[in-house]
Structures are given as C-alpha cells and as structure tokens.
Design a protein around this motif. Structure first.
Motif, PDB file in Angstrom:
ATOM      1  N   ARG A 171      -9.779  60.265  44.592  1.00 55.69           N
ATOM      2  CA  ARG A 171      -9.773  61.681  44.957  1.00 55.69           C
ATOM      3  C   ARG A 171     -10.001  62.520  43.696  1.00 55.69           C
ATOM      4  O   ARG A 171      -9.305  62.329  42.694  1.00 55.69           O
ATOM      5  CB  ARG A 171      -8.411  62.011  45.585  1.00 55.69           C
ATOM      6  CG  ARG A 171      -8.445  63.064  46.616  1.00 55.69           C
ATOM      7  CD  ARG A 171      -7.149  63.122  47.398  1.00 55.69           C
ATOM      8  NE  ARG A 171      -7.349  62.671  48.760  1.00 55.69           N
ATOM      9  CZ  ARG A 171      -8.028  63.358  49.679  1.00 55.69           C
ATOM     10  NH1 ARG A 171      -8.576  64.518  49.387  1.00 55.69           N
ATOM     11  NH2 ARG A 171      -8.167  62.886  50.897  1.00 55.69           N
ATOM     12  N   VAL A 180      -9.697  65.970  41.994  1.00 54.45           N
ATOM     13  CA  VAL A 180      -8.846  67.127  42.262  1.00 54.45           C
ATOM     14  C   VAL A 180      -9.146  68.270  41.297  1.00 54.45           C
ATOM     15  O   VAL A 180      -9.141  68.081  40.075  1.00 54.45           O
ATOM     16  CB  VAL A 180      -7.357  66.734  42.132  1.00 54.45           C
ATOM     17  CG1 VAL A 180      -6.457  67.891  42.550  1.00 54.45           C
ATOM     18  CG2 VAL A 180      -7.053  65.483  42.954  1.00 54.45           C
ATOM     19  N   THR A 199     -10.860  67.888  46.497  1.00 52.89           N
ATOM     20  CA  THR A 199      -9.524  68.385  46.785  1.00 52.89           C
ATOM     21  C   THR A 199      -9.247  69.554  45.846  1.00 52.89           C
ATOM     22  O   THR A 199      -9.586  69.469  44.664  1.00 52.89           O
ATOM     23  CB  THR A 199      -8.488  67.269  46.525  1.00 52.89           C
ATOM     24  OG1 THR A 199      -8.808  66.166  47.380  1.00 52.89           O
ATOM     25  CG2 THR A 199      -7.062  67.733  46.785  1.00 52.89           C
ATOM     26  N   LYS A 202     -13.121  71.493  51.485  1.00 53.55           N
ATOM     27  CA  LYS A 202     -12.283  70.666  50.605  1.00 53.55           C
ATOM     28  C   LYS A 202     -10.933  70.418  51.273  1.00 53.55           C
ATOM     29  O   LYS A 202     -10.500  71.203  52.114  1.00 53.55           O
ATOM     30  CB  LYS A 202     -12.026  71.403  49.278  1.00 53.55           C
ATOM     31  CG  LYS A 202     -13.260  71.916  48.572  1.00 53.55           C
ATOM     32  CD  LYS A 202     -14.142  70.804  48.073  1.00 53.55           C
ATOM     33  CE  LYS A 202     -15.354  71.368  47.334  1.00 53.55           C
ATOM     34  NZ  LYS A 202     -16.328  70.329  46.996  1.00 53.55           N
ATOM     35  N   ARG A 203     -10.237  69.370  50.857  1.00 52.70           N
ATOM     36  CA  ARG A 203      -8.821  69.292  51.221  1.00 52.70           C
ATOM     37  C   ARG A 203      -8.116  70.361  50.396  1.00 52.70           C
ATOM     38  O   ARG A 203      -8.174  70.342  49.154  1.00 52.70           O
ATOM     39  CB  ARG A 203      -8.218  67.926  50.937  1.00 52.70           C
ATOM     40  CG  ARG A 203      -6.681  67.991  51.076  1.00 52.70           C
ATOM     41  CD  ARG A 203      -5.995  66.655  50.996  1.00 52.70           C
ATOM     42  NE  ARG A 203      -6.275  65.854  52.180  1.00 52.70           N
ATOM     43  CZ  ARG A 203      -5.653  64.704  52.454  1.00 52.70           C
ATOM     44  NH1 ARG A 203      -4.720  64.248  51.649  1.00 52.70           N
ATOM     45  NH2 ARG A 203      -5.966  64.015  53.529  1.00 52.70           N
ATOM     46  N   LEU A 245      -1.240  65.207  48.269  1.00 50.28           N
ATOM     47  CA  LEU A 245      -2.360  64.530  47.602  1.00 50.28           C
ATOM     48  C   LEU A 245      -2.705  63.218  48.309  1.00 50.28           C
ATOM     49  O   LEU A 245      -3.874  62.873  48.462  1.00 50.28           O
ATOM     50  CB  LEU A 245      -2.007  64.243  46.131  1.00 50.28           C
ATOM     51  CG  LEU A 245      -2.110  65.419  45.164  1.00 50.28           C
ATOM     52  CD1 LEU A 245      -1.425  65.098  43.836  1.00 50.28           C
ATOM     53  CD2 LEU A 245      -3.573  65.812  44.908  1.00 50.28           C
TER      54      LEU A 245
END
Ligand code: NAD
Ligand code: MG
Length: 392
Positions: A2, A4, A96, A118-119, A278
């Motif tokens: 991921r 971030v 993310t 996005k997350r 997360l």
C-alpha cells in the motif's frame, strides 16, 4: 504494497501514522509526505521514510526544502503550495491518503483524494464538518472507500456490520459517541473564565495538536464529531448521543434495535485506529499496549454539561439548522481558537464568537466548493469583526 500519502506528516496524527507504517515495511510505504511549514522536520521524515514526493504547503519554502533534501542525500520529487498538496492527494504516487491536515486547510486535498478513488483515512474532521454532502458525493464519484480515523468514528465503524451500511437496514437504534470531557470536566463557568492556553492544551488522556486539544476542552471537538457522525453514518441528530466517559477506554458504541450495545475498547492511542484503517479488513500490530481491564479501574459514564460547555449545544444546533451552518460554525471556531491560543480571547469567549457568527450568517444551501470557501471566508471575517468589537 500500500502506497500511503501522509498529508500533515509533521503533526500528531502524521507521527502516529508513520509509526505504524514503520512497523510494517513489507505492507506499507510512505510514498508522499506533506506538511505546512516545518521544513527541517519534513526533511528528517524524508530521510527516514524515503518518499517519492515531498510537499510543503507554504510555497515560499519549496526551494529551501529541495536544497535541504539534496544535502541530506534524499532523492525525491519536491513540490510546494496548497495546489501541490491537492495534486499529491489525487496523484499516481499513492493509493491511500491519510488526511491529517488540521482545519479547513485540509478540505481540498481530502476532496481530491475522495474524487480520485483513493482509500481515504479521514482524520481531518473539519473537512467533513464543512462540506459533508460534497465529500460524500466525491466518494461516490471516486468509488474508493473511507475509513474514519477519529477514534470515535473508527470505533463505530468497527461496531457496524461491513463498513458504513444504512443504519436502519442494519437495525441500529442509535450511535453513542463517548467524550473524555476534556481537562475541565466538572468545572463551572466561573472556574473557566481564567483558563490559559497551556491549561487547555493539557489533555488528560490523549496527546494531540493544539487546535484539537482546545476543541476537546470546550467540547467543540465532540460537537464536530457529532456532525462528522451524521455525515459518515447518515445518522439523524436525534439518533446520536454523547456520553462523557473520562477514562477514554470505550471509544464509542452502537445500540441496536434488539437491545444489544456494541462497543470498541482500547488504550487511548491513535495508532489503533490508524493500524485498523491502514490494514482494513485485516488486523495488524499497532504498537499499542494491550488493554488490561482488571487494572483499568472503574469505567464511568455521565451526560455532558452543555450549559457550561456550550460549544457542544451550538454544534447540535448548527447541524439541525442544516445547509452550510456547520461550515460557519467550523470557521468561526477556528478563528476563535486561534485567538484564544494567541492570548487575545478568553476561554468562554470561544462559544460567544461561534454563537454570534452563526446568528449573523443564517444557513445557505451547500452548492459547490467555491461557494463554500466564500462562506467560510465570510464567517472568518465575521468572527474577526466580533473579536475586534468585543475583545480588543
Ligand atoms: P497537528 O497540529 O499536530 O498537525 C497538523 C498537521 O497539519 C501538521 O503536519 C501541519 O504541517 C499540517 N498543516 C497545517 N496547516 C496546513 C496547511 N495549510 N497545508 C498543509 N498542511 C497543513 O494536528 P493533529 O492533532 O495531528 O490533527 C490533525 C487532524 O486530525 C485534525 O483535523 C484533528 O481534528 C484530527 N484528529 C486528530 C486527533 C489526534 O489525536 N491528534 C484525533 C482525531 C482527529
Ligand atoms: Mg475523536
């Protein structure tokens, strides 16, 4: 892996996020780090986390950031200015986004992340308080998921089946937000008149940035969270209860029609919510010591004192008033809190300013961002006028 983007990397939530990321190098990488003006702190984080992009919101500092990164041997892209923060939130370098900028300054980047699918790990509650309907529309448009970081909303998210379902369909009767009560719980209005900024930011349970710490002391933080819960979970104001819980171990509860009440508990440490969000739907180590209920002592609950802590009542009133009243409330509060922290407004004056500005600017429909930003500006100007009339 991921990737971030940590927006507000030099802040309290930023630090907690990076702590969790550092514990899981095979799962997460901090691909974008953004901050407002603390160049040296941002450089130190870049040395440690090696992002692909570093952004400083104060454009005047971009060259200094680039120079210091070069000297530190960090080879990453550098950008400056608020638009660069927004571009990073929606750009290719992340999937993310941790929205951890404080205040209305976080609005555009939060919306951009949502629109780009996005997350979105939402800590910046001011953006949803200002622009709830627009943020929800942006999320629908982008098709990404939102996991709340505010501990109460993260707790509610965890107590609901499958993310953020329709409450009625899920059999939910109401949402119960817990509040620590802040450092002045049990005090009278007379006690509060002479409170100093240092007293107000010394929160008994949570270690946080100065603005949210003052909001916690006035209970405006809980008011903003009621509004946040309304938008995140589509809960009517009457279906949201605030319960003071000084130990801050029960982070919030969901009451179901059958009488079940589900709660999420844990030590007061934001890394729990961040690790949950997360890794969601998986569970990972957060570095938070286990909760030992046998030694935790009594868990107490009581109703909030909204006559002393008027900001909570004002927030409920703004939510019920509808339209952009919650944006007006937020803007007036930001100006009042800054004045209090700057020593030009007394503690009880924060609620007075917010109340006066809400009365001066009756709600208008939330149409689009430019209109909202203009109304935010008008509310700030009104708050400054009230401040100069009454307190200078
Ligand atoms: P903080 O003051 O510690 O950090 C704020 C961060 O925002 C800093 O990195 C700063 O550089 C950045 N920033 C400020 N103005 C900016 C601008 N104009 N452009 C770009 N970046 C800017 O604040 P915090 O306590 O980490 O809180 C961040 C957000 O998270 C707030 O909205 C707060 O309400 C929310 N939140 C915090 C906590 C907590 O425990 N600290 C808990 C729940 C929610
Ligand atoms: Mg909270």
């Amino acid at each position: 892996m991921r990737r971030v983007a940590v927006l507000g990397a030099t802040g309290s939530i930023g630090a907690s996020t990076l702590d969790v990321i550092a514990r899981h190098p095979a799962r997460f990488t901090a691909s974008v780090l953004a901050a407002h003006s603390k160049v040296d702190e941002l450089v130190a984080l870049c040395v440690r986390f090696r992002p692909r992009l570093a952004v400083i919101a104060d454009a005047a500092l971009e060259n200094e950031l680039a120079r210091k990164l070069r000297h530190a041997g960090v080879d990453c892209a550098v950008a400056g200015g608020p638009d660069a923060v927004t571009a990073a939130a929606s750009g290719e370098l992340c999937d993310t986004v941790v929205a951890a900028i404080v205040g209305a300054a976080g609005l555009e980047s939060t919306l951009a992340a949502a629109r780009a699918g996005k997350r979105l790990l939402l800590a910046n509650k001011e953006s949803i308080v200002m622009a709830g309907p627009l943020l929800l529309a942006a999320l629908r448009e982008g098709g990404g998921d939102l996991v709340p970081i505010d501990s109460e909303h993260n707790a509610i998210f965890q107590c609901l089946p499958g993310g953020r379902p329709a409450l009625a369909a899920a059999g939910v009767r109401r949402i119960i937000l817990t509040a620590s009560g802040g450092p002045f719980r049990g005090h009278t209005r007379a006690d509060l008149a002479a409170i100093t900024p240092a007293q107000a930011v010394a929160h008994p349970r949570w270690s946080m940035g100065p603005k949210i710490s003052v909001d916690s002391a006035t209970l405006m933080n809980k008011g903003l969270e009621v509004i946040e819960a309304h938008y995140l979970f589509n809960a009517a104001p009457d279906d949201i209860q605030v319960l003071v819980h000084p130990q801050s171990l029960v982070h919030s509860l969901v009451e179901y029609l059958d009488g079940s009440v589900l709660a999420q508990l844990g030590n007061p440490d934001m890394r729990t919510a961040l690790a949950h969000a997360l890794a969601y739907p998986e569970r990972i180590e957060a570095g938070v010591p286990p909760l030992d209920l046998a030694t935790a002592g009594k868990l107490e609950f009581e109703d909030p004192d909204t006559e002393t802590f008027r900001c909570l009542a004002l927030a409920f009133a703004a939510l019920r008033a509808g339209g952009d009243a919650t944006a007006i409330l937020n803007a007036a509060n930001e100006v009042a809190v800054a004045a209090f922290l700057g020593g030009t407004l007394h503690f009880l004056g924060i609620a007075d300013i917010v109340e006066t500005v809400l009365a001066e600017l009756p709600p208008e429909p939330v149409v689009d961002i430019p209109t909202l930003v203009a109304r935010d500006g008008a509310a700030r100007a009104a708050a400054r006028r009230v401040l100069s009339r009454a307190y200078c």
